[in-house]
Design an enzyme around this catalytic site. Structure first.
Site, PDB file in Angstrom:
ATOM      1  N   ASN A  10       0.906  -1.114  -0.059  1.00  0.00           N
ATOM      2  CA  ASN A  10       0.099   0.092   0.050  1.00  0.00           C
ATOM      3  C   ASN A  10       1.100   1.145   0.129  1.00  0.00           C
ATOM      4  OD1 ASN A  10      -1.690   2.146   0.369  1.00  0.00           O
ATOM      5  ND2 ASN A  10      -2.273   1.410   2.562  1.00  0.00           N
ATOM      6  N   TRP A  11       1.041   1.784  -1.186  1.00  0.00           N
ATOM      7  CA  TRP A  11       2.088   3.023  -1.053  1.00  0.00           C
ATOM      8  C   TRP A  11       1.526   4.183  -0.585  1.00  0.00           C
ATOM      9  CZ3 TRP A  11       3.790   2.534  -7.233  1.00  0.00           C
ATOM     10  CH2 TRP A  11       4.492   1.346  -7.364  1.00  0.00           C
ATOM     11  N   LYS A  12       0.116   4.300  -0.392  1.00  0.00           N
ATOM     12  CA  LYS A  12      -0.312   5.466   0.192  1.00  0.00           C
ATOM     13  C   LYS A  12       0.048   6.630  -0.518  1.00  0.00           C
ATOM     14  CE  LYS A  12      -0.160   2.957   4.778  1.00  0.00           C
ATOM     15  NZ  LYS A  12      -0.231   3.046   6.091  1.00  0.00           N
ATOM     16  N   HIS A  96      -9.413   0.806   5.339  1.00  0.00           N
ATOM     17  CA  HIS A  96      -7.991   1.050   5.944  1.00  0.00           C
ATOM     18  C   HIS A  96      -8.382   2.108   7.072  1.00  0.00           C
ATOM     19  CE1 HIS A  96      -4.087   2.577   6.443  1.00  0.00           C
ATOM     20  NE2 HIS A  96      -3.561   1.463   5.852  1.00  0.00           N
ATOM     21  N   GLU A  98      -6.664   4.494   8.028  1.00  0.00           N
ATOM     22  CA  GLU A  98      -6.472   5.906   7.878  1.00  0.00           C
ATOM     23  C   GLU A  98      -7.765   6.532   7.135  1.00  0.00           C
ATOM     24  OE1 GLU A  98      -3.038   5.493   5.560  1.00  0.00           O
ATOM     25  OE2 GLU A  98      -1.935   4.715   7.514  1.00  0.00           O
ATOM     26  N   GLU A 168      -4.703  -5.068  10.895  1.00  0.00           N
ATOM     27  CA  GLU A 168      -3.726  -3.811  11.054  1.00  0.00           C
ATOM     28  C   GLU A 168      -3.906  -3.116  12.149  1.00  0.00           C
ATOM     29  OE1 GLU A 168      -1.994  -2.787   6.714  1.00  0.00           O
ATOM     30  OE2 GLU A 168      -3.589  -1.221   7.226  1.00  0.00           O
ATOM     31  N   GLY A 174       3.085   2.508  10.648  1.00  0.00           N
ATOM     32  CA  GLY A 174       3.859   3.569  10.570  1.00  0.00           C
ATOM     33  C   GLY A 174       4.688   4.054  11.837  1.00  0.00           C
ATOM     34  N   SER A 213       3.807  -2.134  10.281  1.00  0.00           N
ATOM     35  CA  SER A 213       5.474  -1.793  10.356  1.00  0.00           C
ATOM     36  C   SER A 213       6.037  -3.262  10.098  1.00  0.00           C
ATOM     37  CB  SER A 213       5.768  -1.425  11.828  1.00  0.00           C
ATOM     38  OG  SER A 213       5.273  -0.137  11.902  1.00  0.00           O
ATOM     39  N   GLY A 234       3.026  -0.972   4.123  1.00  0.00           N
ATOM     40  CA  GLY A 234       3.225   0.133   3.693  1.00  0.00           C
ATOM     41  C   GLY A 234       4.467   0.855   3.451  1.00  0.00           C
ATOM     42  N   GLY A 235       5.134   1.548   4.474  1.00  0.00           N
ATOM     43  CA  GLY A 235       6.542   2.091   4.264  1.00  0.00           C
ATOM     44  C   GLY A 235       7.623   1.068   3.326  1.00  0.00           C
TER      45      GLY A 235
HETATM   46  P1  13P Z   1       3.335   0.398   7.575  1.00  0.00           P
HETATM   47  O1  13P Z   1       3.902  -0.694   6.967  1.00  0.00           O
HETATM   48  O2  13P Z   1       4.071   1.766   6.962  1.00  0.00           O
HETATM   49  O3  13P Z   1       3.295   0.384   9.024  1.00  0.00           O
HETATM   50  O4  13P Z   1       1.800   0.566   7.352  1.00  0.00           O
HETATM   51  C1  13P Z   1       0.796  -0.366   7.273  1.00  0.00           C
HETATM   52  C2  13P Z   1      -0.291  -0.141   6.506  1.00  0.00           C
HETATM   53  O5  13P Z   1      -1.083   0.668   6.862  1.00  0.00           O
HETATM   54  C3  13P Z   1      -0.554  -0.872   5.100  1.00  0.00           C
HETATM   55  O6  13P Z   1      -1.788  -0.466   4.660  1.00  0.00           O
END
Ligand code: 13P
Length: 251
Positions: A10-12, A96, A98, A168, A174, A213, A234-235
């Protein structure tokens, strides 16, 4: 039942056209890392079409980071499931944390997005997860059950034959502070048990991803747990080397 692992990036809201092209190119050149796992990337909407062209027939799927619950009409700024399909997506992330926290998407809306996604033949990745307050208040299972049943009650269990669930924990996203393998397994087993109450076969086949993470250094241990079928990353999905190592850990 053996479930094929899935690793989703998930590149956000990150990346430029040039950065995305370089990242996809590196992933294409590292295909041996994920020969026995499914891999999916979810770039920002505006880059999906170009990503689809770069990936062509490669063994990497595309997904939307969210999707509109409506199918067409006056919904400024929104993107429908049929549009995602039109540009080459096979998946869409729904619920998600967020989106839930920052854009006030509630359980009912998440359920409608799940339905909209499947109505176009796309696979929803339903995200569930508790906040730190909820965990510390021993409400983790209540929250996960509420988020899961809000969808199940609308769709029925049959819909989960073509869906993915992602656990999650909000406190792990993050933050660099991942859930331990045991913490992840405990919640994944709970999710599978909730699904099992409705249909044992479907519960055994649903892929449940862990997100929060995930990095190369912790992926193998987390993915080794019995009810963890891969990750939503994510990251670490923005760095090709790191993401390929995570894919290899799942494969
Ligand atoms: P991180 O891997 O950056 O913690 O993000 C997880 C996430 O929200 C994937 O959807």
């Amino acid at each position: 039942m053996s479930r094929r692992p899935l690793v989703a990036g998930n590149w956000k809201m990150h990346g430029t056209r040039a950065e995305n092209a370089a990242l996809l190119d590196a992933l294409l050149h590292g295909q041996e890392a994920y020969a026995t796992a499914d891999v999916l990337v979810c770039p920002p909407f505006v880059y999906l079409w170009e990503a689809a062209r770069i990936l062509k027939s490669a063994n990497i799927a595309l997904g939307g980071q969210t999707v509109c619950a409506e199918s067409i009409g006056a919904f400024t700024g929104e993107v429908s499931a049929s549009m995602l399909k039109d540009v080459g997506c096979q998946y869409a992330i729904v619920g998600h944390s967020e989106r839930r926290a920052l854009y006030k998407e509630d359980d009912a809306l998440v359920a409608r997005k799940f339905v909209a996604t499947q109505s176009q033949g796309l696979t929803p990745i339903l995200c569930v997860g508790e906040t730190l307050d909820e965990r510390e208040g021993s409400r983790t299972f209540d929250v996960i059950a509420r988020q899961l049943h809000a969808v199940l009650d609308v769709t029925g269990i049959a819909a989960f034959a073509k869906a993915v669930v992602a656990y999650e924990p909000v406190w792990a996203i993050g933050t660099g502070k991942n859930a331990t393998a045991e913490q992840a397994q405990e919640v994944h087993a709970f999710i599978r048990a909730e699904l099992h109450k409705r249909d044992a076969t479907i519960a055994a086949s649903v892929r449940i991803l862990y997100g929060g993470s995930v990095k190369a250094a912790n992926a193998r241990e987390i993915f080794a747990m019995a009810d963890v079928d891969g990750g939503l990353v994510g990251g670490a999905s923005l760095k090709a080397d790191e993401f390929l190592k995570i894919c290899a850990a799942a494969a």
